[in-house]
Each structure stands twice: as structure tokens, then as C-alpha cells.
Design a protein around this motif. Structure first.
Motif, mmCIF file in Angstrom:
data_model
loop_
_atom_site.group_PDB
_atom_site.id
_atom_site.type_symbol
_atom_site.label_atom_id
_atom_site.label_comp_id
_atom_site.label_asym_id
_atom_site.label_seq_id
_atom_site.Cartn_x
_atom_site.Cartn_y
_atom_site.Cartn_z
ATOM 1 N N HIS A 6 0.833 -1.209 0.000
ATOM 2 C CA HIS A 6 0.000 0.000 0.000
ATOM 3 C C HIS A 6 0.863 1.253 0.000
ATOM 4 C CE1 HIS A 6 -3.503 2.483 0.808
ATOM 5 N NE2 HIS A 6 -2.813 3.060 1.815
ATOM 6 N N GLU A 7 2.025 1.203 0.730
ATOM 7 C CA GLU A 7 2.910 2.368 0.809
ATOM 8 C C GLU A 7 3.598 2.624 -0.525
ATOM 9 O OE1 GLU A 7 6.785 3.888 3.378
ATOM 10 O OE2 GLU A 7 5.725 2.042 3.934
ATOM 11 N N GLU A 8 4.030 1.551 -1.224
ATOM 12 C CA GLU A 8 4.674 1.719 -2.520
ATOM 13 C C GLU A 8 3.711 2.229 -3.575
ATOM 14 O OE1 GLU A 8 6.404 -1.967 -3.526
ATOM 15 O OE2 GLU A 8 7.971 -1.871 -1.998
ATOM 16 N N PRO A 13 7.272 9.637 -8.264
ATOM 17 C CA PRO A 13 8.531 9.376 -8.982
ATOM 18 C C PRO A 13 9.754 9.961 -8.285
ATOM 19 C CG PRO A 13 7.268 11.096 -10.073
ATOM 20 C CD PRO A 13 6.378 10.530 -9.009
ATOM 21 N N ILE A 14 9.584 10.963 -7.423
ATOM 22 C CA ILE A 14 10.704 11.565 -6.686
ATOM 23 C C ILE A 14 10.865 10.790 -5.384
ATOM 24 C CG2 ILE A 14 11.611 13.657 -5.623
ATOM 25 C CD1 ILE A 14 9.878 15.270 -7.537
ATOM 26 N N ARG A 15 11.952 10.072 -5.284
ATOM 27 C CA ARG A 15 12.161 9.204 -4.127
ATOM 28 C C ARG A 15 13.280 9.697 -3.206
ATOM 29 N NH1 ARG A 15 9.795 4.142 -4.990
ATOM 30 N NH2 ARG A 15 8.936 3.867 -7.095
ATOM 31 N N GLN A 19 16.956 13.676 -6.387
ATOM 32 C CA GLN A 19 15.985 13.778 -7.473
ATOM 33 C C GLN A 19 15.135 15.040 -7.334
ATOM 34 O OE1 GLN A 19 13.884 10.078 -7.072
ATOM 35 N NE2 GLN A 19 15.239 8.995 -8.525
ATOM 36 N N LEU A 20 14.766 15.392 -6.110
ATOM 37 C CA LEU A 20 13.984 16.596 -5.879
ATOM 38 C C LEU A 20 14.748 17.840 -6.299
ATOM 39 C CD1 LEU A 20 11.486 17.999 -4.686
ATOM 40 C CD2 LEU A 20 12.620 17.939 -2.449
ATOM 41 N N PHE A 21 16.073 17.866 -6.025
ATOM 42 C CA PHE A 21 16.901 19.012 -6.402
ATOM 43 C C PHE A 21 16.924 19.195 -7.921
ATOM 44 C CE2 PHE A 21 21.056 20.355 -8.016
ATOM 45 C CZ PHE A 21 21.102 21.654 -7.528
ATOM 46 N N TRP A 22 17.168 18.103 -8.632
ATOM 47 C CA TRP A 22 17.278 18.209 -10.091
ATOM 48 C C TRP A 22 15.941 18.561 -10.750
ATOM 49 C CZ3 TRP A 22 21.510 19.214 -12.273
ATOM 50 C CH2 TRP A 22 22.735 18.737 -11.769
ATOM 51 N N VAL A 23 14.868 18.053 -10.206
ATOM 52 C CA VAL A 23 13.555 18.396 -10.760
ATOM 53 C C VAL A 23 13.256 19.873 -10.540
ATOM 54 C CG1 VAL A 23 11.061 18.044 -10.498
ATOM 55 C CG2 VAL A 23 12.598 16.080 -10.572
ATOM 56 N N SER A 24 13.585 20.380 -9.364
ATOM 57 C CA SER A 24 13.366 21.803 -9.075
ATOM 58 C C SER A 24 14.253 22.676 -9.955
ATOM 59 C CB SER A 24 13.666 22.088 -7.600
ATOM 60 O OG SER A 24 12.831 21.320 -6.755
ATOM 61 N N PHE A 25 15.498 22.253 -10.138
ATOM 62 C CA PHE A 25 16.428 23.011 -10.991
ATOM 63 C C PHE A 25 15.924 23.066 -12.435
ATOM 64 C CE2 PHE A 25 20.144 23.178 -13.786
ATOM 65 C CZ PHE A 25 20.754 24.350 -13.326
ATOM 66 N N ALA A 26 15.495 21.919 -12.942
ATOM 67 C CA ALA A 26 14.998 21.874 -14.318
ATOM 68 C C ALA A 26 13.732 22.703 -14.479
ATOM 69 C CB ALA A 26 14.733 20.428 -14.733
ATOM 70 N N ALA A 27 12.876 22.696 -13.469
ATOM 71 C CA ALA A 27 11.628 23.465 -13.549
ATOM 72 C C ALA A 27 11.902 24.958 -13.615
ATOM 73 C CB ALA A 27 10.745 23.133 -12.342
#
Length: 279
Positions: A6-8, A13-15, A19-27
């Protein structure tokens, strides 16, 4: 077992923090590059059209009316090709501005000479590329033809200069009969011509408001600004006759008669109206 599944199922997609840093940078960065690309695309798309670099000429063309009717002296002596070239054609053909074939340059004129005199004259009268139509301008078609022949021959052409049309036999026969009356009336005519008509202020203001205001109100294209004493001083020093001649023939961005059908008296009145405002 059921709790971990249930948790999975609810995990995005951001684990990880990376990954959070790169997504924010790209945005943040990607929209910036998209905006820069759009600005570059828009600004580089504004290409200057051929002949559009002549600002004064483009202003004159925008001010030019669809049709102009003028009365000219048909009995004045016809100008030669070199004189017409210096008065009308030298601005472009002396240096080859806007693709105009340069005077005396055999390479520029070679292909044009092969077209023949009639084709060159037709292009001159109707206009071609950045060159405005010369037919109906300050010079007659014969004079424009003489200028065409002069320029073509300077680059190796062998065109004959157009001759003036022969006077009609009736007019020639009538000349001796009318010579004496005209000579007798000459002193009276001279007295009338010597007295220039007084300028009509109302007519001058009307013509100014109709045609002259477009350039003279703000000093567009170096036109002397209305009411500006310093701008008008050198023109006033030349005298009314010189200013009237300039208005009739046109100068710089100003087309002949300001692109109007105004008479000489109306032009004189408009000039006097502007002169009075600058005193």
C-alpha cells in the motif's frame, strides 16, 4: 505485506532529495531557456526589406497621395541626360545604393544593356525594386529616357539620346502672325508679373493643416519645425522665391508640392504662414 504494498502504491517518482533538487532546478532553468529562445526567434525574424534603409524616402512614399494632378510648362527647354542624372538619379546610381547599377560600372550594366533601351526606359518610368516610378515626376518621359541613355552609354551602351518632338506645322505657321501682338503686350505683362499676389493667410493655414503639418509640426525628416525660429532662419534668408521653388520641386523627404495639387499661390501662402509663425 499488505502495508508495504500500500505504501509503494502511493509513492511518487521523486524518491530521494537528489531527485527533488534536479527536478526543481529543471523546472526553473528550462522555462528561462525557452523564453530566451522565443525572444531570439522573434527579434531575428524582423528582416529589413530591400530599400527600407532609406528612411526619408520611405516617409515620402507614405505621405504620397494615390494621384496627383499638376500643370507644368510644356514649352520649357528639355534637359540633357547628364543634367537629369545629376538632378534625379545621382543619389542612387552614383554609388549603387539599394542595388541600383552604378554609373560607369560595366559589370552592373552588362545584363541590363542586353535588355535594350525600351526595357530600361519602361523600368525607369514604372519603377523597379527600390526605385520609385519616374514617369510623371519632375522630368518628362523624354528627359528620363535621356538619363537612361546617358547612364547606359557610360557603361558601354550605344543608345541614341531621344530627340525632342518636332513642333506641329500649324503652330510654326501661326508663330509669325502672333509674334507682333505678343511683343506689343510684353510691357504690360511684365508689369503684372512683377507684382506678386499677396499671400492669403486663410489659404496658407488650410494647406498647412491639410498637408504640411505631417512633417513641419514635429520637424520630421529635417523639415523646419513650425514656429522654430532657428530652424527657419536659413530658409527665410534665402527668400520667398527660393523657398517656393523648393516646395514646387520637392527636397529630401518632401515630395514635389508636398504631394498635393496646390497651386503656386497656395504654396506661397502656406510658406508665408509658416514663416510668419517663425518670426
Amino acid at each position: 505485506m499488505s502495508d508495504s504494498t500500500h505504501e509503494e502504491a502511493h509513492t511518487g517518482p521523486i524518491r530521494t532529495p537528489k531527485q527533488l533538487f534536479w527536478v526543481s532546478f529543471a523546472a526553473f532553468v528550462i522555462p528561462v531557456f525557452i523564453i530566451i529562445g522565443l525572444v531570439y526567434y522573434v527579434t531575428t525574424g524582423n528582416k529589413t526589406a530591400p530599400g527600407a534603409t532609406d528612411v526619408e524616402r520611405s516617409i515620402a512614399e507614405r505621405l504620397q497621395k494615390v494621384g496627383v494632378v499638376e500643370i507644368r510648362d510644356a514649352n520649357r527647354p528639355l534637359q540633357g541626360g547628364e543634367a537629369v542624372f545629376k538632378a534625379q538619379c545621382t543619389a542612387c546610381h552614383a554609388t549603387g545604393v539599394s542595388g541600383a547599377p552604378k554609373l560607369g560600372d560595366a559589370g552592373d550594366w552588362a545584363a541590363r544593356l542586353q535588355q535594350g533601351y525600351d526595357a530600361l526606359l519602361a523600368s525607369a518610368l514604372k519603377g523597379k525594386g527600390a526605385m520609385a516610378p519616374q514617369g510623371g515626376g519632375n522630368f518628362s518621359d523624354i528627359e528620363i529616357g535621356r538619363a537612361v541613355a546617358y547612364m547606359a552609354n557610360s557603361a558601354g551602351g550605344k543608345f541614341a539620346e531621344p530627340a525632342a518632338p518636332a513642333a506641329s506645322g500649324a503652330a510654326a505657321a501661326a508663330a509669325p502672325e502672333t509674334a507682333a501682338p505678343v511683343a506689343a503686350a510684353a510691357p504690360a505683362a511684365a508689369v503684372v508679373a512683377a507684382t506678386a499676389p499677396a499671400a492669403d493667410p486663410a489659404a496658407g493655414k488650410a494647406l498647412y493643416d491639410k498637408a504640411c503639418v505631417a512633417c513641419h509640426a514635429a520637424g520630421v525628416a529635417n523639415a523646419p519645425k513650425f514656429g522654430d525660429k532657428a530652424a527657419w532662419a536659413p530658409h527665410i534668408a534665402e527668400g520667398m522665391d527660393a523657398m517656393l521653388k523648393t516646395a514646387i520641386s520637392g527636397k529630401g523627404a518632401m515630395p514635389p508640392r508636398g504631394a498635393t495639387t496646390a497651386t503656386d499661390d497656395e504654396l506661397r501662402a502656406a510658406i508665408q504662414y509658416m514663416v510668419d509663425a517663425a518670426k
